[in-house]
Scaffold this active site. Structure first.
Site, PDB file in Angstrom:
ATOM      1  N   GLU A   1       2.368  -8.331   9.813  1.00  0.00           N
ATOM      2  CA  GLU A   1       2.667  -6.940  10.440  1.00  0.00           C
ATOM      3  C   GLU A   1       1.465  -6.104  10.330  1.00  0.00           C
ATOM      4  O   GLU A   1       0.830  -5.964   9.117  1.00  0.00           O
ATOM      5  CB  GLU A   1       3.778  -6.430   9.730  1.00  0.00           C
TER       6      GLU A   1
ATOM      7  N   GLU B   1       1.938   5.147  11.679  1.00  0.00           N
ATOM      8  CA  GLU B   1       3.493   5.339  11.077  1.00  0.00           C
ATOM      9  C   GLU B   1       3.218   6.851  10.488  1.00  0.00           C
ATOM     10  O   GLU B   1       2.181   7.112   9.881  1.00  0.00           O
ATOM     11  CB  GLU B   1       3.771   4.609   9.939  1.00  0.00           C
TER      12      GLU B   1
END
Length: 418
Positions: free
Chosen positions: A160, A165
């Site tokens: 990932e 974010e």
């Protein structure tokens, strides 16, 4: 938001006098940022983009984007129900995609999570998006990627890459992280980037990017690099990022890391995405001139592999789940050959009949070692035989051997090259 549980997960190339690079090995790097300068001038080649041009209320381009739906918590005890409704994802008519998180009349939450899985799965280059994030306690916007083998290759082995974010209780901070085997969930390889004036990232658009090459990924905001992570930083664990990845845009509501909405959280909240772009690593573009090296993947994300990593003539070629090993590293050569361990992908005995197996063999320039990547179908065609590469029995499974067969344009004959 994720398919797993974590406590905290955690452009154009330009040189700026303020640039600062932080190399991290599971720690946090921060850097001052310049305001987003908008469009950039770059020598790299744009190989794919979605500019989100279209009429207000239109759906995102289904040729590029899938909608993942559901309200099962997404591994993080999130509250939202992801839908494919235009109320949660639509173009605004001004060149933006808008992902909207809503509180419904019954007190539940809805939002959208969009992926390019099986449609746009880059390997290496600059992956970039210009985004105006939402704000508020419990709001969790993200631009991120998962390895194309997911879910057959389970997380975190799939890999990932979190490009951006943000959690609402840190309006001035964004995070970039890697998750892989041995460094995932609450213990990723991660860094953070603070707004230079301490302002909220939700106040304006900002450009979030990674520059991604074999063994190395660098994160930037508005063209300012703030961390680089390499294969040497994985604490002795596997580096699983030299393979195709698909992109994800979403806005989650609640979860273990961001916490949950409170009385200060206003709804609806919107994430505006000006564009998503993929640039080539070396300026040649996809399929451009010069040799390229990396994994070759089937349409289901599994990798072309030299059986047993053996280097003897006659070693079978098979499918195997992507693992980053040298047996899955292929060079697309200018002469049309595909090479691993310095040898060539070869049709055994120079055969031309359907069902003839392929193998590893000393490169000799013969027609049995020539391959053409067909535009449109993405088939690998052997011009000497006029037939295409596919798994035996048309089964895209770990350990399935490879053969040539009549070209039919099917997904089992589709291959993604470096």
């Amino acid at each position: 938001m994720r398919t797993h549980q974590r406590a905290r997960t955690t452009s154009a190339l330009i040189t700026l006098a303020l640039a600062l690079t932080a190399v991290v090995t599971g720690g946090v790097g921060t850097a001052a940022a310049a305001p987003d300068p908008g469009p950039r001038t770059t020598a790299a080649t744009l190989v794919w983009s979605d500019e989100f041009d279209g009429p207000a209320g239109a759906a995102p381009n289904a040729a590029y984007w899938n909608h993942e739906t559901g309200n099962h918590g997404w591994g993080n005890n999130e509250l939202q129900n992801y839908t494919n409704s235009r109320a949660n994802s639509a173009l605004d008519g001004n060149g933006n995609l808008v992902i909207t998180a809503r509180r419904e009349a019954d007190g539940s939450y809805t939002s959208a999570r969009m992926t390019t899985q099986g449609k746009v799965q880059p390997q290496f280059g600059r992956i970039e998006s210009r985004i105006k994030i939402p704000r508020g306690q419990g709001i969790w916007p993200a631009f991120w990627m998962l390895g194309s083998g997911f879910p057959q290759t389970q997380w975190p082995d799939s890999g990932e890459i979190d490009i951006m974010e943000n959690v609402g209780f840190e309006p001035h901070m964004v995070h970039g992280s890697l998750h892989g085997p041995g460094y995932s969930g609450g213990n990723p390889l991660t860094g953070s980037y603070m707004h230079p004036q301490g302002w909220s990232f939700a106040d304006d658009f900002h450009t979030f990017a990674v520059d991604w090459s074999p063994g190395s990924i660098t994160w930037s905001v508005n063209g300012v690099a703030y961390q680089t992570i390499t294969r040497n930083d994985t604490r002795g664990n596997p580096w699983v990022f030299d393979q195709p990845f698909f992109m994800i845009l979403n806005v989650a509501v609640g979860g273990q890391w961001p916490g949950y909405p409170d009385g200060s959280t206003q709804f609806p909240q919107q994430m505006l995405v000006d564009y998503v772009r993929v640039y080539s690593q070396d300026g040649t573009g996809s399929g451009g001139g010069g040799e390229r090296a990396g994994t070759i993947t089937a349409s289901n994300g599994i990798c072309l592999d030299v059986a047993g990593a053996a280097q003897a003539n006659g070693t079978p070629i098979q499918l195997a789940w992507c693992n980053g090993n040298q047996a899955q590293r292929w060079t697309v050569a200018q002469d049309g050959s595909l090479r691993a361990f310095g040898k060539c992908l070869d049709v055994a005995d120079g055969a031309t009949a359907a069902g003839s197996r392929v193998q590893l063999w000393d490169c000799n320039g013969s027609g049995a070692q020539r391959w053409t990547h067909v535009n449109g179908s993405q088939a690998l065609r052997n011009p000497q035989s006029g037939r295409c590469l596919q798994p035996v029995g048309r089964a895209q499974n770990d350990g399935t051997r490879l053969e040539i067969a009549d070209c039919d344009g099917s997904s089992v004959q589709r291959w993604i090259l470096p």
